[in-house]
Design a protein around this motif. Structure first.
Motif, PDB file in Angstrom:
ATOM      1  N   PRO A 236       4.011  10.413  22.493  1.00 59.67           N
ATOM      2  CA  PRO A 236       4.599  11.649  23.009  1.00 59.67           C
ATOM      3  C   PRO A 236       6.123  11.535  22.982  1.00 59.67           C
ATOM      4  CG  PRO A 236       3.193  10.589  24.664  1.00 59.67           C
ATOM      5  CD  PRO A 236       3.307   9.643  23.523  1.00 59.67           C
ATOM      6  N   VAL A 237       6.772  12.648  22.732  1.00 60.01           N
ATOM      7  CA  VAL A 237       8.224  12.676  22.824  1.00 60.01           C
ATOM      8  C   VAL A 237       8.576  12.585  24.313  1.00 60.01           C
ATOM      9  CG1 VAL A 237      10.231  14.184  22.532  1.00 60.01           C
ATOM     10  CG2 VAL A 237       8.529  14.010  20.724  1.00 60.01           C
ATOM     11  N   ASP A 238       9.592  11.886  24.577  1.00 60.55           N
ATOM     12  CA  ASP A 238      10.071  11.755  25.956  1.00 60.55           C
ATOM     13  C   ASP A 238      10.269  13.153  26.545  1.00 60.55           C
ATOM     14  OD1 ASP A 238      11.305  11.239  28.257  1.00 60.55           O
ATOM     15  OD2 ASP A 238      13.085  10.278  27.385  1.00 60.55           O
ATOM     16  N   LYS A 239       9.605  13.400  27.672  1.00 63.02           N
ATOM     17  CA  LYS A 239       9.658  14.759  28.225  1.00 63.02           C
ATOM     18  C   LYS A 239      11.057  15.157  28.655  1.00 63.02           C
ATOM     19  CE  LYS A 239       4.909  15.457  29.308  1.00 63.02           C
ATOM     20  NZ  LYS A 239       3.839  15.614  30.254  1.00 63.02           N
ATOM     21  N   ALA A 240      11.882  14.171  28.902  1.00 62.86           N
ATOM     22  CA  ALA A 240      13.250  14.498  29.311  1.00 62.86           C
ATOM     23  C   ALA A 240      14.115  14.856  28.097  1.00 62.86           C
ATOM     24  CB  ALA A 240      13.865  13.308  30.046  1.00 62.86           C
ATOM     25  N   SER A 241      13.609  14.532  26.925  1.00 66.65           N
ATOM     26  CA  SER A 241      14.404  14.800  25.728  1.00 66.65           C
ATOM     27  C   SER A 241      14.571  16.294  25.518  1.00 66.65           C
ATOM     28  CB  SER A 241      13.702  14.170  24.518  1.00 66.65           C
ATOM     29  OG  SER A 241      13.947  14.924  23.363  1.00 66.65           O
ATOM     30  N   PRO A 242      15.744  16.709  25.021  1.00 64.63           N
ATOM     31  CA  PRO A 242      15.954  18.143  24.800  1.00 64.63           C
ATOM     32  C   PRO A 242      15.025  18.697  23.736  1.00 64.63           C
ATOM     33  CG  PRO A 242      17.771  16.857  23.891  1.00 64.63           C
ATOM     34  CD  PRO A 242      16.927  15.914  24.687  1.00 64.63           C
ATOM     35  N   TYR A 243      14.418  17.808  22.954  1.00 59.71           N
ATOM     36  CA  TYR A 243      13.581  18.279  21.854  1.00 59.71           C
ATOM     37  C   TYR A 243      12.157  18.559  22.302  1.00 59.71           C
ATOM     38  CZ  TYR A 243      17.403  16.255  19.211  1.00 59.71           C
ATOM     39  OH  TYR A 243      18.634  15.952  18.725  1.00 59.71           O
ATOM     40  N   TYR A 244      11.773  18.077  23.479  1.00 57.68           N
ATOM     41  CA  TYR A 244      10.372  18.095  23.852  1.00 57.68           C
ATOM     42  C   TYR A 244       9.788  19.512  23.852  1.00 57.68           C
ATOM     43  CZ  TYR A 244       6.045  17.751  26.340  1.00 57.68           C
ATOM     44  OH  TYR A 244       4.719  17.853  26.674  1.00 57.68           O
TER      45      TYR A 244
ATOM     46  N   PRO B 168      20.855  26.648   7.483  1.00 56.57           N
ATOM     47  CA  PRO B 168      19.549  26.270   8.040  1.00 56.57           C
ATOM     48  C   PRO B 168      18.760  25.483   7.008  1.00 56.57           C
ATOM     49  CG  PRO B 168      19.889  28.651   8.123  1.00 56.57           C
ATOM     50  CD  PRO B 168      20.955  28.077   7.255  1.00 56.57           C
ATOM     51  N   ILE B 169      17.990  24.518   7.462  1.00 54.53           N
ATOM     52  CA  ILE B 169      17.173  23.749   6.535  1.00 54.53           C
ATOM     53  C   ILE B 169      15.701  24.060   6.771  1.00 54.53           C
ATOM     54  CG2 ILE B 169      16.550  21.447   5.724  1.00 54.53           C
ATOM     55  CD1 ILE B 169      19.287  20.492   6.797  1.00 54.53           C
ATOM     56  N   GLN B 170      15.320  24.037   8.039  1.00 46.23           N
ATOM     57  CA  GLN B 170      13.920  24.175   8.342  1.00 46.23           C
ATOM     58  C   GLN B 170      13.737  24.551   9.806  1.00 46.23           C
ATOM     59  OE1 GLN B 170      11.709  20.612   8.376  1.00 46.23           O
ATOM     60  NE2 GLN B 170       9.807  21.617   7.820  1.00 46.23           N
ATOM     61  N   ILE B 171      12.669  25.300  10.067  1.00 47.82           N
ATOM     62  CA  ILE B 171      12.314  25.549  11.462  1.00 47.82           C
ATOM     63  C   ILE B 171      11.092  24.702  11.760  1.00 47.82           C
ATOM     64  CG2 ILE B 171      11.438  27.241  13.096  1.00 47.82           C
ATOM     65  CD1 ILE B 171      13.073  29.341  11.581  1.00 47.82           C
ATOM     66  N   ILE B 172      11.206  23.879  12.788  1.00 43.44           N
ATOM     67  CA  ILE B 172      10.090  23.007  13.140  1.00 43.44           C
ATOM     68  C   ILE B 172       9.414  23.614  14.367  1.00 43.44           C
ATOM     69  CG2 ILE B 172       9.432  20.660  13.794  1.00 43.44           C
ATOM     70  CD1 ILE B 172      12.279  19.892  12.513  1.00 43.44           C
ATOM     71  N   PRO B 173       8.139  24.009  14.239  1.00 42.05           N
ATOM     72  CA  PRO B 173       7.496  24.715  15.338  1.00 42.05           C
ATOM     73  C   PRO B 173       7.336  23.832  16.580  1.00 42.05           C
ATOM     74  CG  PRO B 173       5.976  24.415  13.497  1.00 42.05           C
ATOM     75  CD  PRO B 173       7.291  23.882  13.065  1.00 42.05           C
ATOM     76  N   ALA B 174       7.275  24.500  17.725  1.00 41.03           N
ATOM     77  CA  ALA B 174       7.272  23.798  19.012  1.00 41.03           C
ATOM     78  C   ALA B 174       6.146  22.787  19.122  1.00 41.03           C
ATOM     79  CB  ALA B 174       7.198  24.820  20.132  1.00 41.03           C
ATOM     80  N   GLU B 175       4.945  23.167  18.652  1.00 46.72           N
ATOM     81  CA  GLU B 175       3.799  22.274  18.885  1.00 46.72           C
ATOM     82  C   GLU B 175       3.948  20.941  18.183  1.00 46.72           C
ATOM     83  OE1 GLU B 175       2.501  25.534  15.985  1.00 46.72           O
ATOM     84  OE2 GLU B 175       3.739  25.332  17.742  1.00 46.72           O
ATOM     85  N   LYS B 176       4.806  20.893  17.158  1.00 47.28           N
ATOM     86  CA  LYS B 176       4.983  19.618  16.451  1.00 47.28           C
ATOM     87  C   LYS B 176       5.895  18.680  17.221  1.00 47.28           C
ATOM     88  CE  LYS B 176       3.820  20.440  11.746  1.00 47.28           C
ATOM     89  NZ  LYS B 176       4.210  20.323  10.362  1.00 47.28           N
ATOM     90  N   ASN B 177       6.531  19.188  18.247  1.00 46.25           N
ATOM     91  CA  ASN B 177       7.555  18.375  18.899  1.00 46.25           C
ATOM     92  C   ASN B 177       7.134  17.849  20.261  1.00 46.25           C
ATOM     93  OD1 ASN B 177       9.329  18.729  16.726  1.00 46.25           O
ATOM     94  ND2 ASN B 177       9.591  20.832  17.439  1.00 46.25           N
ATOM     95  N   ARG B 178       5.824  17.711  20.417  1.00 47.95           N
ATOM     96  CA  ARG B 178       5.376  17.048  21.632  1.00 47.95           C
ATOM     97  C   ARG B 178       5.136  15.572  21.333  1.00 47.95           C
ATOM     98  NH1 ARG B 178       2.883  22.185  22.373  1.00 47.95           N
ATOM     99  NH2 ARG B 178       4.245  23.270  23.822  1.00 47.95           N
TER     100      ARG B 178
END
Lengths: 739, 123
Positions: free
Chosen positions: A689-697, A578-588
């Motif tokens: 905004p990250v593309d809402k269809a993206s798995p990362y959104y 593991p390198i890092q956990i990126i919290p959900a709110e940062k990925n919008r």
């Protein structure tokens, strides 16, 4: 004052007394001095054991008023890790060295009556210098003596700092004691060689020193391997060996002691190499001291992934290295002309020539590793301190491994002292098999010449040595420890090459609860699992198996502790770091930075941004609050003005916030990330905004490095065989001596 | 008899040359940002990180800014996510090379401000 602090100088006095008495006994041969020497030695032993017991008791009963206990333990630790606290800090490791040294002394008294006086006086001299370190840095010092500012006199801290979480690992409880018994045992070899020089007894000493020498090789080797295994499974360095200064400094004395072992074997057969062997014995010990200097001082801070605290011991350790280098060198140079080594007889194709070439190759590796490790010191003489990258070590280790593999394969079939070129025919068939194995490796994708060669020569060495073992087994001859060790080395070389040259890895970001295909595995990050003891783990489902990787914040280290999840299969390891956990709110939203100077224009995608200046606005605000806006013109590519925007920073009370504004006609938002008053530059963040269809959104992400390490099991099997081989040889030497 | 000394000599000379060449080529000197900008070889730059950096998920790139002791700053680009403990470190060491305005880091060493004795207790 603590009773332990008094015991330390007493130990020093007892040791010095013993050294002196032993030397006098050697000169005058008076029985009374011998008993004085032994009595002082036993007294020192009791004192050292007392200090060790006291320290252990202090750790187990939480005597946090002692600086050592305070610095390295806490009430939360389990018994297991409380015990390993003993060697968590420098003072404890020196105490461990002292205990081991005294044990070796007891063994010497029991086994080596005729050489006892000189061997003991040299060994105990070293011990005395180690005790000096403890006088300077005593584990029983009270916290208020060390840090009077933080601890008022007599105040016992309620709890300790705790043990470095990296040390809280089952492997770490055995790695230091084993490595230390290897380090401190080089002291025996040093004492034997010095005794040989003083007594002008350059040939006989190797017979009595031989079992101890195997012990040195066994312990250093095992210690290094355990360290590598720990780095692989716990530290998550991604590998078992990184050519880091700390690792190298333990490897170098092991290599010289291996070369010495081979030199001694040759000397036993034909009395050659007498000068070389004494030199290597002294060198190995000095290198252990040098290792202690490198790893305990601040010299290499900038060049290692380890962080070292600069310590007040630096000067003392440097002095110690110089002192023993000087003693060794002086004694050696004083006697070297006197040594009449018999010329190594026999021609080129003899067992001894091949063994000597093997020892030479090992020494070259030791010397070049030494130069690489010391490169920051060497280069600092000429200018900027620089470090060599790992490619330096790999470049030299590869060809040396080829030579060593070939020699391991051919030497065992040759005769001692006789030209035996005729015997080489016997291994022709093994060579052919090795070529076939090489062909398979090539077909499976091994294309690098050096790696392919190492695989072939190692296979060759394994085949030849295994056949000898089988033959011996059939004749019920169990003296094949050396051959087994060489089979182990062959397997290790293959394992190292395949797992590190032909590994492949990928850096991935795994969205939570979304299976992703990575390197042939279906990985599903299932979130961070809190643990009662604070050691949280991330949960990853690999195909259908759930695995955990360490990931938690450590207050002790003020850092995240991260460890890998390793899935071991027959053919390879799947290694997830593991390198890092990126919290959900940062990925919008995802963004980019643009740095601008005043009146400067910069292109960003289809726009040109121009930074015109600042605007202060205190309108409708409380006194002291700040609203600082930057005025930005947005132009299109042709230079037409699309609009003016004013992203801002506000300071309301103590709360700083950044106000973002949309970029005209887009979904993008512009905000100020930083204003650098000195250089007059502003850093903008333009996000979309990250593309809402993206798995990362909008999902929590786990960034990780996923690696496939092929054939790593071969390495581990090799290390086990090597250790068993050493153990067998040592055991058989012991029984021979008894007989 | 003499052949073996010749062979031994050849091995020693060959490795001396090999080591000298690879020593020189693998040396990664510590330089200032100004020096890094004027060389195309791999160097190490130590400095204070100016921001928490940005991670671009889609490009798998981590970008941040570094300032050295001389006050000069540089943009650093690293392939992969933000290294562990980056946020806790005041200073970082970047190993890589400078190209077209950006320092491309091959690796980033994070120096934690912690009191942190070497974890391996070695002599």
């Amino acid at each position: 004052m603590n009773i332990g602090i008094i015991a330390t100088p007493l130990t020093f006095i007892a040791l010095i007394l013993s050294v002196t008495a032993y030397y006098l006994y050697y000169r005058r041969n008076e029985e009374s001095t011998l008993s004085l020497a032994r009595m002082s030695f036993y007294t020192a032993t009791v004192l050292i054991l007392f200090q060790a017991a006291l320290l252990m008791w202090g750790i187990l009963t939480h005597h946090f008023e002692w600086n050592y206990v305070f610095s390295y333990s806490s009430r939360e630790l389990s018994l297991y890790y409380l015990i390993s606290t003993f060697w968590a800090g420098q003072e404890g490791t020196f105490l461990l060295w002292l205990i081991l040294g005294q044990i070796y002394g007891l063994v010497i008294i029991k086994n080596r009556k005729e050489d006892e006086p000189l061997i003991m006086s040299f060994m105990l001299l070293v011990q005395a210098f180690i005790v000096l370190i403890l006088i300077k840095r005593n584990p029983f010092t009270f916290v208020w003596d060390v840090n009077p500012g933080a601890f008022p006199y007599g105040m016992i801290p309620a709890n300790g700092n705790g043990l470095n979480p990296l040390l809280q690992d089952p492997w770490m409880t055995i790695h230091p004691p084993i490595l230390f018994s290897g380090y401190s045992s080089t002291m025996i070899i040093f004492a034997f060689a010095m005794t040989a020089l003083v007594k002008r007894n350059y040939n006989k000493w190797i017979h009595s020193a031989y079992p101890y020498l195997i012990f040195v090789n066994l312990m250093l080797g095992t210690g290094i391997i355990l360290g590598g295994y720990w780095a692989y499974t716990t530290l998550g360095w991604g590998g078992f060996w990184g050519w880091d200064p700390v690792e190298n400094s333990s490897l170098i004395p092991w290599l010289t002691s291996l070369a010495l072992l081979h030199g001694v074997i040759v000397q036993r057969k034909q009395n050659g190499l007498q000068k070389t062997n004494i030199f290597l014995a002294l060198l190995t010990f000095v290198l252990v001291l040098y290792a202690s200097l490198l790893t305990r001082s601040g010299i290499l801070t900038d060049f290692s992934v380890h962080s070292f605290g600069a310590s007040d011991l630096d000067q003392y350790l440097i002095g110690l290295v110089f002192l023993f280098t000087a003693i060794s060198l002086a004694a050696y140079l004083f006697r070297v002309k006197d040594i009449r080594s018999e010329q190594a007889r026999g021609g080129l194709v003899t067992r001894e020539t091949f063994v000597i070439f093997g020892a030479l190759s090992i020494l070259i590796l030791a010397l070049l590793t030494f130069i690489g490790t010391s490169s920051p010191i060497i280069t600092s003489i000429f200018g900027n301190a620089s470090n060599v990258s790992t490619s330096y070590y790999n470049t030299i280790a590869g060809p040396l491994a080829i030579i060593i593999g070939l020699l391991i394969g051919m030497a065992p079939i040759l005769r001692w002292r006789q030209e035996s070129g005729d015997r080489l025919k016997a291994v022709l068939i093994h060579g052919i098999f090795a070529l076939i194995i090489g062909g398979f490796a090539y077909a499976l994708g091994a294309r690098k010449a050096v790696s392919l060669m190492i695989i072939m020569v190692s296979s060759f060495a394994i085949l030849v040595n295994s056949q000898i073992i089988v033959k011996k087994l059939i004749r019920k001859n169990y003296k094949f420890g050396g051959y087994l060790t060489h089979v182990g080395i062959g397997l290790m070389m293959i394992g190292i090459v395949i797992s590190s040259v032909y590994d492949y890895s990928k850096k991935v970001t795994l969205p939570m609860d979304t299976p992703m295909n990575v390197l042939g595995y279906k990985l599903n990050y299932e979130g961070k699992i809190p643990a009662a003891n604070g050691k949280d783990r991330v949960k990853i489902r690999v195909n259908s198996k759930t695995m955990f990787a360490k990931f938690y914040w450590s207050e002790y280290s003020r850092a995240y502790m991260v460890g890998p999840a390793v899935k071991n299969t027959v053919l390879h390891d799947l290694y997830i770091s593991p390198i890092q956990i990126i919290p959900a709110e940062k990925n919008r939203r995802t963004g980019q930075q643009v740095v601008l100077k005043k009146n400067e224009q910069k292109a960003f995608e289809n726009y040109i941004l121009e930074f015109d200046g600042y605007e202060m606005n205190n309108h409708q605000m409380q006194a002291g609050d700040i609203h600082l806006a930057t005025v930005l013109k947005v132009l299109d590519k042709k230079g037409n003005l699309l609009g003016t925007i004013k992203p801002a920073l506000t300071m309301i009370g103590n709360k700083k916030s950044s106000i973002s504004v949309p970029l005209p006609g887009t979904e993008r938002a512009v905000s100020i990330e930083r204003i650098n008053v000195e250089s007059g530059k502003i850093t903008l963040r333009i996000s979309k905004p990250v593309d809402k269809a993206s798995p990362y959104y909008g999902k929590e992400l786990l960034a990780a490095e996923v690696t496939i390490k092929p054939m790593i099991n071969i390495l581990w099997i090799g290390t086990i065989l090597m250790i068993i081989g050493f153990l067998m040889t040592m055991y058989q030497r012991r029984t021979i001596r008894k007989a | 008899m003499r052949t073996k000394y010749i062979i031994g000599g050849i091995i020693i000379i060959a490795f001396t040359v090999l080591a000298a060449v690879s020593f020189k080529s693998s040396l990664t000197p510590y330089v200032t940002i100004a020096e890094a900008k004027h060389t195309s070889s791999t160097v190490q730059v130590k400095g204070e990180r100016l921001d928490e950096g940005q991670f671009d998920i889609q490009k798998n790139l981590f970008i941040f800014h570094l300032k050295d002791d001389n006050g000069e700053t540089i943009e650093v680009e690293y392939k992969g996510a933000k290294p562990g403990n980056f946020d806790q470190a005041s200073h970082v060491v970047c190993v890589g090379r400078y190209e077209k305005g950006i320092f491309h880091a091959k690796s980033i060493l994070v120096k934690c401000p912690s009191k942190y004795q070497e974890e391996e207790s070695k002599v």
